[in-house]
Design a protein around this motif. Sequence first.
Motif, PDB file in Angstrom:
ATOM      1  N   UNK A  88       4.687  15.974   1.608  1.00 43.16           N
ATOM      2  CA  UNK A  88       5.969  16.689   1.526  1.00 43.16           C
ATOM      3  C   UNK A  88       6.718  16.277   0.262  1.00 43.16           C
ATOM      4  N   UNK A  89       6.676  14.982  -0.053  1.00 43.60           N
ATOM      5  CA  UNK A  89       7.340  14.503  -1.265  1.00 43.60           C
ATOM      6  C   UNK A  89       6.733  15.143  -2.506  1.00 43.60           C
ATOM      7  N   UNK A 138       8.472  21.467  -6.460  1.00 43.39           N
ATOM      8  CA  UNK A 138       9.458  22.538  -6.323  1.00 43.39           C
ATOM      9  C   UNK A 138      10.679  22.278  -7.195  1.00 43.39           C
ATOM     10  N   UNK A 139      11.126  21.033  -7.263  1.00 47.80           N
ATOM     11  CA  UNK A 139      12.300  20.711  -8.093  1.00 47.80           C
ATOM     12  C   UNK A 139      11.988  20.934  -9.565  1.00 47.80           C
ATOM     13  N   UNK A 140      10.802  20.527 -10.008  1.00 42.34           N
ATOM     14  CA  UNK A 140      10.433  20.746 -11.411  1.00 42.34           C
ATOM     15  C   UNK A 140      10.348  22.230 -11.746  1.00 42.34           C
ATOM     16  N   UNK A 144       8.650  23.720   2.704  1.00 42.91           N
ATOM     17  CA  UNK A 144       8.962  23.948   4.106  1.00 42.91           C
ATOM     18  C   UNK A 144       7.684  24.009   4.950  1.00 42.91           C
ATOM     19  N   UNK A 145       6.691  24.751   4.461  1.00 40.96           N
ATOM     20  CA  UNK A 145       5.436  24.886   5.202  1.00 40.96           C
ATOM     21  C   UNK A 145       4.712  23.542   5.270  1.00 40.96           C
ATOM     22  N   UNK A 146       4.688  22.802   4.161  1.00 45.51           N
ATOM     23  CA  UNK A 146       4.030  21.497   4.149  1.00 45.51           C
ATOM     24  C   UNK A 146       4.702  20.557   5.141  1.00 45.51           C
ATOM     25  N   UNK A 170       2.842  18.987   8.377  1.00 41.85           N
ATOM     26  CA  UNK A 170       2.766  17.542   8.536  1.00 41.85           C
ATOM     27  C   UNK A 170       3.341  17.115   9.876  1.00 41.85           C
ATOM     28  N   UNK A 171       4.485  17.700  10.236  1.00 37.53           N
ATOM     29  CA  UNK A 171       5.102  17.356  11.524  1.00 37.53           C
ATOM     30  C   UNK A 171       4.199  17.749  12.685  1.00 37.53           C
TER      31      UNK A 171
END
Length: 129
Positions: free
Chosen positions: A5-6, A12-14, A59-61, A65-66
């Motif tokens: 997720x990280x 996404x931020x980049x 969001x999907x990742x 993961x959850x």
Amino acid sequence: MPDAVRTAAVRAVLIMSLTIIQAMVAFLSTLTGSWLAFPMVLSSVASTVVATWAVLDVWVTRQVWNQRHGVVSEPSSTARQMRRQRRRAQRAARAAERDEAGGRIRGRRNAGDLSRTGDLSRAGDLSRA
């Protein structure tokens, strides 16, 4: 935050940062009437689609993961049982205290004490003496 997720969030931020920079360049080159304006606008539109995809990827990742490794929440957990038992004991203690006091409200003054309403004149008399 899990590694997958990280990683998706950093990506996404980049991508979003580059998209914002690209949109700003497109806007400024449009204001100046540069030949670069049209290609930058087209690439900004494409970058916006990619940035949206990247945010959805986070969001999907996170959801995946959850689902695979996520927090298992059991309604009958030990902590909840202990809280319930503590609350029951407190209620029982209060009920026993009420029964012991004979239904009286705690903190009620005796009949001979000064009350808040009718005996204020006497309280004034005592303070003058």
